[in-house]
Each structure stands twice: as structure tokens, then as C-alpha cells.
Design an enzyme around this catalytic site. Structure first.
Site, short mmCIF file in Angstrom:
data_model
loop_
_atom_site.label_atom_id
_atom_site.label_comp_id
_atom_site.label_asym_id
_atom_site.label_seq_id
_atom_site.Cartn_x
_atom_site.Cartn_y
_atom_site.Cartn_z
N ASN B 124 0.80 -1.22 0.00
CA ASN B 124 0.00 0.00 0.00
C ASN B 124 0.83 1.26 0.00
O ASN B 124 0.45 2.28 -0.54
CB ASN B 124 -0.81 0.06 1.31
CG ASN B 124 -2.20 -0.50 1.13
OD1 ASN B 124 -2.62 -0.73 0.01
ND2 ASN B 124 -2.88 -0.70 2.23
N LYS B 176 20.00 -12.82 -31.98
CA LYS B 176 19.46 -11.61 -32.59
C LYS B 176 19.25 -11.84 -34.09
O LYS B 176 20.02 -12.59 -34.68
CB LYS B 176 20.41 -10.43 -32.40
CG LYS B 176 20.80 -10.13 -30.96
CD LYS B 176 19.79 -9.26 -30.27
CE LYS B 176 20.22 -9.04 -28.80
NZ LYS B 176 19.32 -8.25 -28.02
N HIS B 294 15.35 -13.44 -16.67
CA HIS B 294 15.60 -12.16 -17.35
C HIS B 294 14.77 -11.10 -16.61
O HIS B 294 13.58 -11.29 -16.42
CB HIS B 294 15.18 -12.27 -18.82
CG HIS B 294 15.51 -11.05 -19.62
ND1 HIS B 294 16.43 -11.08 -20.65
CD2 HIS B 294 15.07 -9.79 -19.54
CE1 HIS B 294 16.53 -9.87 -21.17
NE2 HIS B 294 15.71 -9.07 -20.52
N LYS B 334 25.35 -0.73 -22.25
CA LYS B 334 24.42 0.29 -22.73
C LYS B 334 23.32 0.62 -21.72
O LYS B 334 22.59 1.58 -21.88
CB LYS B 334 23.78 -0.18 -24.05
CG LYS B 334 22.84 -1.38 -23.88
CD LYS B 334 22.17 -1.80 -25.19
CE LYS B 334 21.28 -3.02 -24.95
NZ LYS B 334 20.66 -3.52 -26.16
#
Lengths: 129, 485
Positions: B124, B176, B294, B334
Site C-alpha cells: 500500500n 538476434k 531475465h 548500454k
């Protein structure tokens, strides 16, 4: 094929002087050095043969290097590695491991595929010479 | 009447509204017990709100209080159930901000439940009107409470034994582009990276089961790649298969499939929630699996200094909840992270005892009661040219993940992986030999690049890249630059 187990396999093969410098580092940390050898570098071959017990309480890397020489005399065409053992609470296992000798011709590891359900494969490995 | 003194006796329970301090949520003389949970909040009270009353309100709202007096308190051992603010001090150099220390009795918390812990501590109080902002900076979790959690399913020590990798940081890369690859193309990237010398490849946080790649396809192709790379190198290899999904049932289904294919590791995102994380930890314990977390989403509440929850607290909760890997920052890459603050997170993950270390943001001694250690993961904008800094900052027990720094290599993915592995081994070797890698690092890398073309190419492309921005979340006790070169 070059097996790349251990923490220095991507460097050119270490000279005895270089090996000794790493042993020095281990001894400065109070790690015991164990010498192990095998002719089977299968990735799951956990237990290589022990060349005696790990050496505790050593202060001079020469002791380890002499044992390495003796081991090489008998098993010069095997893989030989140094394992450093750390007995600190909460660690208590190998803390560093590197190959110090390789056979003249390294074996290959063959991947074997076994068809199971659907497109799944069960993979296993076999050391071949 | 002193507003900061607890009112006792009949007047305490007269219907109406009292100050929180008057209700007993402030006790400047309180000596915390060894079994108390302690929390440090940074609070910014609204204009005109007294710091001690604000601290008492934090204690109240995170334990038993409501806005008015209730007689039903008297049916309970209310004095003991009330959390107690016991110390308030100004934050150095930040006018209007106060550190307030609160102690909670162990009875307030259910055993082994991060959900219950957090529902109290951050339930809260962060929306409470008298405060402009609040941040949970640190917690001391008593051993008695730590022992109610099973912790990491594998732990970094056993992880190394299973992988047969000792004496150096582990190396990874995130596949990637993170979105758009087909299963077959995706597996290609995994194979190249692992064969080139990485220990792990990784799914990114948002790769689950989208129209371009069904999760089963990804798992099948990735495991073909992992096993083939293992055969080509003689090493145990892995790829974090992200099992994050919309329901627990679906996550279990995906994890079971990963296991049936022989994966050593599965992955989840922080956004699945604390209870789901604890459930996946249970599953991993039962299935000999390493669990990678992650920290997707954490920046929404960890980054700003005046409001939210510090990542060191999240790291503590996750060590209890039971993950084996956690992304903990790079300091030089980064993403946000002041070097000493980031080292503090690493210490939370890896030490058996954290002593107070204000410069690293550790405010309490923390005894971990032999609970297993979490392997921190450094990921995001790091490259081979920073190897000496990374090894110097984080030591051996870390996974260094070079995604772009592997896949973007001008000579290909395998070459990128090899460059990273050679840089790493050369640096570890040099450090062990007694060289001062912090200053001699660039020289050591250049020497290795003489016999390793891929490393030479990596240094030529990225050698000068650094991310020099001022960090938002820095230590309050010693200003540390976040420079990265």
C-alpha cells in the site's frame, strides 16, 4: 578436433613455464591441485583417472610440475588436466580446471540422433578415433 | 501532547484519528531483534509533513494500521504486530529526502512466500498521499526467515559442476534479431555462437511463441544446434529456452518439452510474477534444470532514485524465490548502472554474508544462512574490448553476454564467439599470472589479437565504443563515476 574443455583451451597450448605460473596462482589461494588423465574426452565423462590424490599443503609449484612430468611419461598420449579444489564453505568443489597435455591426434565426438515422437530427437555422444 | 509519543491506556483506543506515531508505529528506542525483518525506505514527505510521522506512517501502512483507530486491535497482541519505525535520518545531499528504518516482527510473514512478503512491504505504502515519493532501498532478511525458502534450484556451484566449467566467467549471447527469425534460422545463430566458443546462447525476453516462430519449432532447432555444437567442441553447451507464457499450465508444458529434448536450462521473465517464479523454481528442482531469470520490466520501478524498489532488493527476493541466473547489470554497457552499485547487486547474489557496504548500497549485514548462490548475468552493449574491465569488476562467477558483440562480428558469428572466448581466456590467464589487468588490459588484448584474427577484427570495430552517461541510481555515500573506459 581440438577439445575445448577447461579454462584455457582457446589459448595456444601452454608451456611448462605458463602452467607453473597458473599453479602458483592456485597455491597462493590455498587450493589443492589434482592431476587427472583420460583417453575419453566425452563431454559427460566427469571422472577422469586420478594421478594420485589432490596435493594439499604444497607451497612450491615444482611439486606439481614433477608429478605432471611423471604422469606424462606414462600417459603422454592422453589428455591430462589440472583441477584446483577450493574447500571454502559454500563452495567446496573444483574452482579451476585446465588441460595441460593432449594426445597427438585428438579423437572426434560423434553425435547420435535417435528418432523419438514427432520431430523430437534423443541425442547422445560417442568418442571415436 | 507530543505527536511523536505513543499514547497508551484508555485514550489509545478512543474512536477517531490519531497520528501514526501516537498509535505506536514510531519507537526511537527500539532495538531490532535478530529475527526481525528490517527495511530501509527513502521517503520524500509532502511539504509540512514531519519526517518521523511520515516514517511511522510507512511502518503503519506496511503492517497493521488503517487510517483510524479500531477497537478490534485490542483482540490481538497489537503491540507486537505493529511494525516500528526506529530510525530516521536525512539523506546526505538530497534535501527533503529521508532514510527511514522499519522493523517487522517475524510473525507478520508467511513462510516461503515472496508474494506475502511483498504484499506487506510494498503493498500500500507507495501510494500513500502524505508521501510524494518512496523507495525501498534495502532489506535485512533474518536467517530464520531465509531458511523458509529453498532458494536457487541449482546454484552457481552446482551449475559449474553440471557444465564442467571452472575458473573463468561463462560466456553467452542473445540470439538476434530477437524477433522475426524462423525456427530454422534461429537455430543456425545458436549453432554458430556455441561452436565458436560460447557456453550459452539465449532467447530474448520477448521471444515466446509468435506468428513467425512457434515455440516448439524454436526448441527443436535450438536443441539440434546445442547438441551438434557440443559434439564439435567436447563441451557441455546450453541455450536458455524461454518458457514464459500466459498461464502456468502452458509454462509447464514448454518446460517439460525442453527437458525431454535434453536442455540443461530454461528461462523465465520477471514479468511472470513472484509466485510464478517460485513455481518454476519448484519445477526446476524436480527436474535438474538451471533456471535463468531475465529481469524484464524492472527498470520501471528500480531506476529512479526517489521512488520504487532498488534492484538490490529485487535481487534479494529472487535469491529467496529461487533462480539460478539473474541479469544484474554491466556497469560498462548500454544499460543503467553505476559500477559500485552494480557490484552491490552482484554481492547480494553471490556472497554467503553481505557486510554493510554503504558505497555499494548495502545498508544491512545479511547472513544468507547457506542458501545457494545466484549466478549474475552481465548483458547489454558489452564487447570483447571491455574484457579487462568486466573481469576486474565482477570476477569469475558471472555470465558475460555479448549479443551484438558476437553476432555483429564482421567475420561472422563463429568468429565473434571465438574473439570473445580468446579475449576472456587471455585476460583470466594474465590476471592469474599476476598482471594488473585494469591498466594492462588493452595491451593484453592486443597481444592476443596478434595470433587471433577474429579478436583483432573485434577490437578494430568496437575497441573504442563506450557508453559514458551519468547513472541515475548512484550511491548516496560516495559519488562514483559511471565512466566505461
Amino acid at each position: 578436433m581440438r577439445i575445448t574443455q577447461g579454462c584455457f583451451s582457446f589459448l595456444p597450448d601452454l608451456t611448462d613455464e605458463q602452467i607453473s605460473s597458473q599453479v602458483d596462482y592456485c597455491l597462493s589461494k590455498n587450493w589443492a591441485i589434482g592431476i587427472e588423465y583420460t583417453d575419453d574426452p566425452h563431454p559427460r565423462n566427469t571422472y577422469w583417472e586420478m594421478w594420485g590424490n589432490p596435493m594439499f599443503d604444497l607451497v612450491d609449484p615444482k611439486g606439481v610440475m614433477m608429478e605432471l612430468e611423471a604422469c606424462r611419461k606414462q600417459f603422454g598420449d592422453h589428455y591430462i588436466r589440472f583441477n584446483a579444489f577450493d574447500s571454502t564453505r559454500g563452495f567446496e568443489t573444483v574452482t579451476m580446471s585446465f588441460i595441460v597435455n593432449r594426445p597427438k591426434v585428438e579423437p572426434k565426438i560423434r553425435m547420435i540422433r535417435q528418432e523419438v515422437d514427432g520431430r523430437s530427437q534423443r541425442y547422445s555422444f560417442e568418442t571415436v578415433r | 501532547m507530543n505527536k511523536q509519543t505513543e499514547i497508551k491506556g484508555k485514550d489509545r483506543y478512543k474512536a477517531g484519528v490519531l497520528k501514526y506515531a501516537q498509535m505506536g508505529y514510531w519507537d526511537g528506542d527500539y532495538q531490532p531483534k535478530d529475527t526481525d525483518l528490517l527495511a530501509l525506505f527513502r521517503i520524500t514527505p509532502q511539504e509540512g509533513v514531519d519526517a518521523i510521522e511520515a516514517a511511522a506512517a510507512v511502518a503503519g501502512e506496511s503492517s497493521t494500521a488503517t487510517w483510524t483507530v479500531v477497537w478490534t486491535d485490542r483482540l490481538t497482541a497489537a503491540d507486537q504486530y505493529r511494525a516500528k519505525a526506529y530510525k530516521v535520518e536525512p539523506v546526505p545531499g538530497r534535501p527533503g529526502e529521508w532514510f527511514c528504518y522499519v522493523a517487522y516482527d517475524l510473525i507478520l510473514f508467511e513462510e516461503g512466500s515472496i508474494a506475502n512478503l511483498t504484499a506487506s512491504i510494498i503493498g500500500n505504502v507507495f501510494s500513500f498521499k502524505p508521501l510524494k515519493a518512496a523507495r525501498l532501498e534495502d532489506m535485512r532478511l533474518p536467517v530464520a526467515y531465509v531458511k523458509t525458502f529453498k532458494g536457487p534450484p541449482t546454484g552457481l556451484v552446482v551449475e559449474r559442476e553440471r557444465l564442467d566449467k571452472f575458473g573463468r566467467p561463462l560466456l553467452g549471447a542473445t540470439t538476434k534479431p530477437k524477433l522475426g527469425l524462423s525456427g530454422k534460422n534461429y537455430g543456425r545463430v545458436v549453432y554458430e555462437g556455441l561452436k565458436g566458443g560460447l557456453d550459452f546462447m539465449k532467447d530474448d525476453e520477448n521471444i515466446n511463441s509468435q506468428p513467425f516462430m512457434h515455440w516448439r519449432d524454436r526448441f527443436l532447432y535450438v536443441m539440434e544446434a546445442v547438441n551438434k555444437a557440443s559434439a564439435e567442441t567436447g563441451e557441455v553447451k546450453g541455450s536458455y529456452l524461454n518458457v514464459t507464457a500466459g498461464t502456468m499450465e502452458e509454462m509447464y508444458r514448454r518446460a517439460d518439452f525442453a527437458k525431454s529434448l535434453g536442455s540443461v536450462i530454461v528461462m523465465i521473465d520477471l514479468v511472470i510474477g513472484y509466485t510464478a517464479i517460485q513455481s518454476m523454481a519448484e519445477w526446476c528442482r524436480a527436474n535438474d534444470m538451471i533456471l535463468h531469470l531475465h529481469r524484464a520490466g524492472h527498470g520501471t520501478y528500480t531506476r529512479q532514485k526517489n521512488h520504487g524498489v532498488s534492484f538490490r532488493v529485487i535481487a534479494k527476493w529472487m535469491r529467496l524465490a529461487g533462480v539460478d541466473h539473474i541479469h544484474a547489470g554491466t556497469a560498462v554497457g548500454k544499460l543503467e548502472g553505476d559500477p559500485m552499485t552494480v557490484q552491490g547487486y552482484y554481492n547480494v547474489c553471490r556472497e554467503t554474508f553481505n557486510p554493510v557496504d554503504l558505497e555499494r548500497g548495502i545498508y544491512f549485514d545479511q547472513d544468507w544462512g547457506d542458501i545457494k548462490k545466484v549466478m549474475p548475468v552481465a548483458s547489454g552493449g558489452i564487447h570483447a574490448g571491455q574484457m579487462h574491465q568486466l573481469l576486474d569488476l565482477f570476477g569469475d562467477d558471472v555470465v558475460l553476454q555479448f549479443g551484438g558483440g558476437t553476432i555483429g562480428h564482421p567475420m561472422g558469428i563463429q568468429a565473434g564467439a571465438t574473439a570473445n572466448r580468446v579475449a576472456l581466456e587471455a585476460m583470466v590467464f594474465a590476471r592469474n599470472e599476476g598482471r594488473d589487468i585494469k591498466t594492462e588490459g588493452p595491451e593484453i588484448l592486443r597481444a592476443a589479437a596478434k595470433w587471433c584474427k577474429p579478436l583483432e577484427a573485434a577490437l578494430d570495430v568496437w575497441g573504442d565504443i563506450s557508453f559514458n552517461y551519468t547513472s541515475t541510481d548512484t550511491s548516496d555515500y560516495a559519488p562514483t563515476p559511471s565512466a566505461s573506459s
